[in-house]
Design an enzyme around this catalytic site. Structure first.
Site, PDB file in Angstrom:
ATOM      1  N   ASN A   1      41.448  46.589  45.073  1.00 48.28           N
ATOM      2  CA  ASN A   1      40.193  47.016  45.699  1.00 48.28           C
ATOM      3  C   ASN A   1      39.161  45.899  45.862  1.00 48.28           C
ATOM      4  O   ASN A   1      38.360  45.920  46.794  1.00 48.28           O
ATOM      5  CB  ASN A   1      39.594  48.213  44.953  1.00 48.28           C
ATOM      6  CG  ASN A   1      39.382  47.962  43.482  1.00 48.28           C
ATOM      7  OD1 ASN A   1      39.927  47.023  42.903  1.00 48.28           O
ATOM      8  ND2 ASN A   1      38.586  48.807  42.852  1.00 48.28           N
TER       9      ASN A   1
ATOM     10  N   PRO B   1      48.474  39.219  41.525  1.00 51.97           N
ATOM     11  CA  PRO B   1      47.650  40.141  42.312  1.00 51.97           C
ATOM     12  C   PRO B   1      48.422  41.415  42.634  1.00 51.97           C
ATOM     13  O   PRO B   1      49.640  41.487  42.443  1.00 51.97           O
ATOM     14  CB  PRO B   1      47.356  39.344  43.582  1.00 51.97           C
ATOM     15  CG  PRO B   1      48.560  38.455  43.736  1.00 51.97           C
ATOM     16  CD  PRO B   1      49.003  38.116  42.339  1.00 51.97           C
TER      17      PRO B   1
ATOM     18  N   SER C   1      45.015  50.991  37.345  1.00 52.80           N
ATOM     19  CA  SER C   1      45.079  52.412  37.038  1.00 52.80           C
ATOM     20  C   SER C   1      45.309  52.646  35.553  1.00 52.80           C
ATOM     21  O   SER C   1      45.827  51.781  34.834  1.00 52.80           O
ATOM     22  CB  SER C   1      46.212  53.072  37.834  1.00 52.80           C
ATOM     23  OG  SER C   1      47.475  52.618  37.353  1.00 52.80           O
TER      24      SER C   1
ATOM     25  N   GLU D   1      40.689  47.351  32.047  1.00 54.87           N
ATOM     26  CA  GLU D   1      39.640  48.087  32.762  1.00 54.87           C
ATOM     27  C   GLU D   1      40.368  49.011  33.712  1.00 54.87           C
ATOM     28  O   GLU D   1      40.983  48.567  34.674  1.00 54.87           O
ATOM     29  CB  GLU D   1      38.708  47.120  33.498  1.00 54.87           C
ATOM     30  CG  GLU D   1      37.425  47.780  33.987  1.00 54.87           C
ATOM     31  CD  GLU D   1      37.568  48.405  35.353  1.00 54.87           C
ATOM     32  OE1 GLU D   1      37.702  49.656  35.413  1.00 54.87           O
ATOM     33  OE2 GLU D   1      37.551  47.676  36.345  1.00 54.87           O
TER      34      GLU D   1
ATOM     35  N   CYS E   1      36.284  51.907  40.843  1.00 58.32           N
ATOM     36  CA  CYS E   1      36.449  52.657  39.590  1.00 58.32           C
ATOM     37  C   CYS E   1      35.141  53.255  39.103  1.00 58.32           C
ATOM     38  O   CYS E   1      35.142  54.210  38.330  1.00 58.32           O
ATOM     39  CB  CYS E   1      37.072  51.770  38.524  1.00 58.32           C
ATOM     40  SG  CYS E   1      36.149  50.256  38.204  1.00 58.32           S
TER      41      CYS E   1
END
EC number: 1.2.1.92
Length: 492
Positions: free
Chosen positions: A161, A185, A238, A259, A293
């Site tokens: 994102n 990545p 996720s 995170e 998020c």
């Protein structure tokens, strides 16, 4: 046909390649990753997938490079990071174009992301005069000290994102602390990281200190995080992916910073500034097409304001037209991939089947220009109940469920009932109530009368299933360090 992003004089070179130990890896014998433009569904590139042997070369080179880098002074490390930051600023337009093509966000937002990357480097650079540690007398003729040291090699797993900003969020503090980084990545957005790796090399980052390997998590990612040469794993992604990484590294007993996902409640009390709350609720949901998020995932509005709030938010969402990321005035792009569009559509359809009402949006926008690509219209849902799936699971799309409430205790219970605990928002003019909500909400970040984004000097951390550890500020920086206690007998 080669996409216009690839040029021998550009940051991606003439062909996509992993960057390993100072060299560009073109070997595609382990397969390739298709990079798709989410705005039109067209193939942009096929990036070579890195094998376990490539990962091994990257980590081995990182171990060697870190030994020399870790001996450099903080000021010397900062000088290299300053050159990287300056190079990002110089190449901001090219980086923004790469982000918009592979991730789908509007070009203006992509440019803002490059500015955010510079800010992450700025904070890391500020640590060059960090003076943390202690030396004290323990007994006559003896002293005791505690000092900070680098961990070694950091494995960094990035999401799709914010492919430029989160590259900087991980790499800048890790390098400043004296570590080496091997980075993977997302398979959806590898080009931004590859461009940044080339830029880092041009700016003077030593060969081997930073490598970028590409591939899926189950193959390349697993090979990286379980490599015996890795001393720490940092990951943004996720909750499911975070659980997998924890399981994979359990035998190694190394530090892990995660995170993960969120289900941010946006709570509007009856005394809130309605204009400000409506604007912030919309902005916090539509930023990056809802793929953040910390986004407003479910909005709780006091019953006294509910109907007027809904009317204004519906008008606001209906006024936002999704546009090609490169179109003038574009403020809302597509979702990152067709698989994400399908997933979000499924969640909306399930909510409607359970009794929710679509007030605007609900699916793919009307128009020929939206039939190709991962487009999803800004969507507002009412008649949503707290027990519905869409009120409990992360949507990660431009969908705003609205739920009325009557009492403070009721909304606290509903907000805290989720498995997540990253971000929460509270709108009220009552300072006492605001402080009670800060105490009661089980989230790592609470915003009062404002939306994000978070600031680099803060601490971006999640509770519960939203993560372990965190990023940013002095607390995030310390995750890349370990401590050594020294006992010295100096009297003979």
């Amino acid at each position: 046909m080669t996409h216009e992003l690839f040029d021998s004089k550009g940051l991606l070179g003439s062909a996509p390649a992993a960057f390993v130990a100072g060299e560009y890896e073109l070997d595609s014998s382990h397969g390739t990753l298709p990079v798709i433009n989410p705005a039109n569904g067209q193939l942009v590139a096929e990036v070579p997938s890195s094998s376990s042997s490539t990962v091994d070369r990257a980590v081995t080179a990182a171990v060697a490079a870190q030994r020399e880098w870790g001996r450099r002074s903080h000021v010397a490390r900062a000088a290299v990071l300053e050159a990287v930051r300056d190079a990002i600023a110089v190449h901001a337009d090219e980086l923004a174009r790469i982000v918009s093509v592979e991730q789908g966000k509007p070009l203006s937002d992509a440019r803002g992301e490059t500015e955010g990357a510079c800010a992450f480097f700025d904070f890391a650079i500020s640590q060059k005069y960090r003076a943390v540690g202690s030396m004290m007398a323990s007994e006559p003729g003896r002293s005791l000290g505690v000092r900070e040291e680098p961990i070694g090699v950091v494995a960094a797993i990035l999401p799709w994102n914010f492919p430029v900003a989160i590259f900087a969020r991980k790499v800048a503090p890790a390098l400043m602390a004296g570590n080496a980084v091997v980075l993977k990545p997302s398979e959806l957005t590898p080009l931004s990281a590859l461009a940044l790796a080339r830029l880092c090399r041009l700016a003077g980052v030593p060969d081997g200190l930073l490598s970028v390997v590409c591939g899926e998590g189950k193959d390349t990612g697993r090979a990286l995080v379980t490599h015996p040469g890795v001393g720490m794993v940092t990951m943004t992604g996720s909750t499911r992916g975070g659980r997998e990484i924890l399981a994979q590294v359990a035998d190694q007993i190394i530090p892990v910073s995660l995170e993960l996902g969120g289900k941010a409640p946006f709570i509007v009390f009856e005394d809130a500034d309605l204009d400000a709350a409506v604007e912030a609720a919309a902005d916090a949901r539509l930023w990056n097409t809802g793929q953040v998020c910390t986004c407003n995932e479910v909005t709780y509005v006091h019953a006294d304001l509910h109907d007027e709030f809904v009317r204004r938010v519906v008008d606001r969402f209906a006024s936002v037209t999704p546009l090609d990321p490169f179109a003038a005035g574009s403020r809302l792009g597509p979702l990152v991939a067709e698989r994400e569009r399908t997933r979000v559509q499924g969640m909306v359809d399930a909510a409607v089947a359970a009794g929710a009402r679509v007030r605007t949006g609900g699916g793919r926008p009307d128009g020929e220009q939206y039939q190709s690509g991962a487009w999803f219209a800004p969507t507002v849902l009412t008649n949503v109940r707290p027990e519905m799936d869409i009120a409990r699971r992360e949507v990660f799309g431009p969908v705003l469920p609205i739920i009325p409430f009557d009492a403070e205790a009721e909304v606290v219970s509903a907000a805290n009932s989720t498995a997540y605990g990253l971000t929460a928002y509270v709108y009220t003019r009552d300072l006492s109530r605001a402080m009670r909500m800060i105490d009661a909400l089980e989230f790592g970040e609470v915003y009062v009368n404002q939306a994000g984004p978070e600031q680099v000097q803060g601490f971006h951390t999640g509770w519960k299933s939203s993560g372990l550890g965190g990023d940013d500020g002095p607390h995030g920086y310390e995750k890349y360090l370990r401590r050594k206690t020294v006992y010295v007998r100096h009297a003979v």
